[in-house]
Design a protein around this motif. Sequence first.
Motif, PDB file in Angstrom:
ATOM      1  N   GLY A   1       4.004  11.340  -0.084  1.00 25.79           N
ATOM      2  CA  GLY A   1       4.697  10.392  -0.582  1.00 25.79           C
ATOM      3  C   GLY A   1       5.480  10.526  -1.784  1.00 25.79           C
ATOM      4  O   GLY A   1       6.637   9.990  -1.791  1.00 25.79           O
ATOM      5  N   THR A   2       4.866  11.358  -2.763  1.00 21.96           N
ATOM      6  CA  THR A   2       5.623  11.504  -3.992  1.00 21.96           C
ATOM      7  C   THR A   2       7.125  12.291  -3.556  1.00 21.96           C
ATOM      8  O   THR A   2       8.038  12.018  -4.329  1.00 21.96           O
TER       9      THR A   2
ATOM     10  N   GLN B   1       9.505   9.838  -2.725  1.00 26.82           N
ATOM     11  CA  GLN B   1       9.811   8.573  -3.721  1.00 26.82           C
ATOM     12  C   GLN B   1      10.735   9.537  -4.872  1.00 26.82           C
ATOM     13  O   GLN B   1      11.487   8.766  -5.475  1.00 26.82           O
TER      14      GLN B   1
ATOM     15  N   ILE C   1      -0.911  14.122  -6.965  1.00 31.87           N
ATOM     16  CA  ILE C   1      -0.521  15.490  -7.159  1.00 31.87           C
ATOM     17  C   ILE C   1      -1.248  16.139  -8.306  1.00 31.87           C
ATOM     18  O   ILE C   1      -0.758  15.712  -9.451  1.00 31.87           O
TER      19      ILE C   1
ATOM     20  N   SER D   1       3.377  11.108   3.668  1.00 35.15           N
ATOM     21  CA  SER D   1       1.715  10.857   3.720  1.00 35.15           C
ATOM     22  C   SER D   1       1.325  10.120   2.631  1.00 35.15           C
ATOM     23  O   SER D   1       1.722  10.489   1.520  1.00 35.15           O
TER      24      SER D   1
ATOM     25  N   LEU E   1       5.067  19.605  -2.146  1.00 35.96           N
ATOM     26  CA  LEU E   1       5.417  19.453  -3.209  1.00 35.96           C
ATOM     27  C   LEU E   1       4.084  20.267  -3.880  1.00 35.96           C
ATOM     28  O   LEU E   1       4.388  20.887  -5.210  1.00 35.96           O
TER      29      LEU E   1
ATOM     30  N   ILE F   1      -1.756   3.983  -0.830  1.00 38.89           N
ATOM     31  CA  ILE F   1      -0.108   4.382  -0.748  1.00 38.89           C
ATOM     32  C   ILE F   1       0.019   5.565  -1.633  1.00 38.89           C
ATOM     33  O   ILE F   1       1.340   5.909  -1.678  1.00 38.89           O
ATOM     34  N   GLN F   2      -0.926   5.891  -2.189  1.00 38.78           N
ATOM     35  CA  GLN F   2      -0.606   7.230  -3.041  1.00 38.78           C
ATOM     36  C   GLN F   2      -0.443   8.546  -2.320  1.00 38.78           C
ATOM     37  O   GLN F   2      -1.040   8.625  -1.117  1.00 38.78           O
ATOM     38  N   PRO F   3       0.152   9.733  -2.834  1.00 39.63           N
ATOM     39  CA  PRO F   3       0.474  10.794  -2.220  1.00 39.63           C
ATOM     40  C   PRO F   3      -0.972  11.587  -1.433  1.00 39.63           C
ATOM     41  O   PRO F   3      -1.729  11.664  -2.345  1.00 39.63           O
TER      42      PRO F   3
ATOM     43  N   THR G   1       5.076   1.609   3.303  1.00 36.56           N
ATOM     44  CA  THR G   1       5.163   2.626   1.986  1.00 36.56           C
ATOM     45  C   THR G   1       4.314   3.759   2.220  1.00 36.56           C
ATOM     46  O   THR G   1       3.222   3.755   2.733  1.00 36.56           O
ATOM     47  N   PRO G   2       4.696   4.975   1.767  1.00 44.92           N
ATOM     48  CA  PRO G   2       5.883   5.179   1.101  1.00 44.92           C
ATOM     49  C   PRO G   2       7.022   5.787   1.918  1.00 44.92           C
ATOM     50  O   PRO G   2       7.752   6.466   1.254  1.00 44.92           O
TER      51      PRO G   2
END
Lengths: 182, 351
Positions: B170-171, B174, B332, B105, B254, B114-116, B30-31
């Motif tokens: 990661g965002t 997703q 973010i 990432s 992003l 696991i967060q961006p 993930t992610p």
Amino acid sequence: MAEKQVLFAGFGGQGVLSMGQFLTHAALSAGKHVSWVPSYGAEMRGGTANCLVTISDEEISSPVTENPLMAVILNRPSLDKFENKIKPNGTLVVNSSLVDREPERDDLKILKIPVNKLADELGNPRGANMILLGAYMEKTQVVEVERTLEYFDVIFKGKKEEIIQKNKEAFLAGIEYARRHW
Amino acid sequence: MEKVLMKGNEALAEGALRAGCKAYFGYPITPSSEIAEYMARKLPDSDGVFLQAESEIAAINMVYGAASTGARVMTASSGPGISLKQEGISYIAEAELPCLIINISRGGPGLGGIQPAQSDYFQATRGGGHGDYHVMVLAPASVQEMMDFAIEGFELADKYRIPVMIMAEGTLGQMMEPIILREPVTKFYDKPWATTGCKGRKPNVITTLHLPPEELEQRNKHLKNKYDEIKSKEKRAEAFMVEDAELVLVAFGLMSRVAKKAVIEARKNGIKAGLIRPITLWPFPDQHIIEAAETAKIFVSLEINMGQMVEDIKLALNGRAKADFYGRIGVIPNPEEITKVVFGIAEREGL
């Protein structure tokens, strides 16, 4: 139409991410710019989940925000977490079947609907999210509901006919509720 | 043209397929995992190979082998998995094999979360493994670019015989946005160096071992010449409202879209703000920074890490203007937050 951002939040398993995806597809079908950003990773049945949909006539700069214009809240923890984040004079839609307190803000347009009760009455307990979405879209017309109904089958492309029909029934029940009560 | 809704990871995978990617080797994390899932569904139908390896190290060495044959190959992972791949990436860079490496990432160090995040910036832009080498690094900012850059990444990889990395928060992997599907690539580079069977010609040898000192130095000089050529031709960035800007935000991925919104807000309030968005993280688009420094008094690097790209900005500026930094991790930041930061810095600097 200026950029509009709506947050969907509830327990994992309530169909929160699917609601956002449905609205995103509907917005695309209506020719809008749109983005869908999920809270990812931590979702599990019983955990919390949310997603943010941004709809605009123009290109979307930031698909994230701290302060959405609208929030569709499916459970109490989500109301506690997000009520104060909604933009001033924004819209708050609350699933009154599961949220056991009144919202505290007095500047918001508050729309309550007992979706789990309505879904049970409809004999489709899993359709609660679509009832809520139908009511929300009918009231706000964030994407034209008539347009959305035209594209309903396209949005659910690949799903069984029976599933599509059940979702449509629930969606229509939501529209009906909004027309009568809001 | 008709648009379709896709997740960033799916758009990237579909882009890779349209670029003629024939093999995927990876290990899920993930992610990034939707890329592997998409390739697993699609590659077998297009005469390709999908293989979930026993580890990231195995996966990157499979990429090494498959790339040697001249096929377009890729792998995808996230932070900790990309660390494991570094040994193999060093070998691939030395062997001058084209391939596409994806880092969706997440925050570190260690297993992190696991967060961006953008905290693998140093790792991506400084080579990452042992030895003197670089990979080209592209940073998409939209789901459309996830598809576009997968295609562009394979083209650059073949053109320069270099591993190309796509790094996205990661965002971005997703989230969903409508995109226009790109036409499949039909024209491919000749690869006379590939190990395709040597009947009727001299064998091609792919090796990274160069024991004689002169040979080793020649190899490194050869690589440096290639990197210099890439630096002279391939630096890319998007500039937004920088012509008269006194305060220039620098952000990639992003994050750059959030920064753009903050620039618009700042302009509404009379602050001459602008944005430079590096598209290639390596080579870093230093010329854009230098040009903006003609009017800008301060550059603010906005990153989802604790301050990495800001060093490249300082190197580019070489004292021409001030450089500041604002960063978060695992999230973010919102436009509202960045706008506040911009107002604060503008006030402090008297802009």
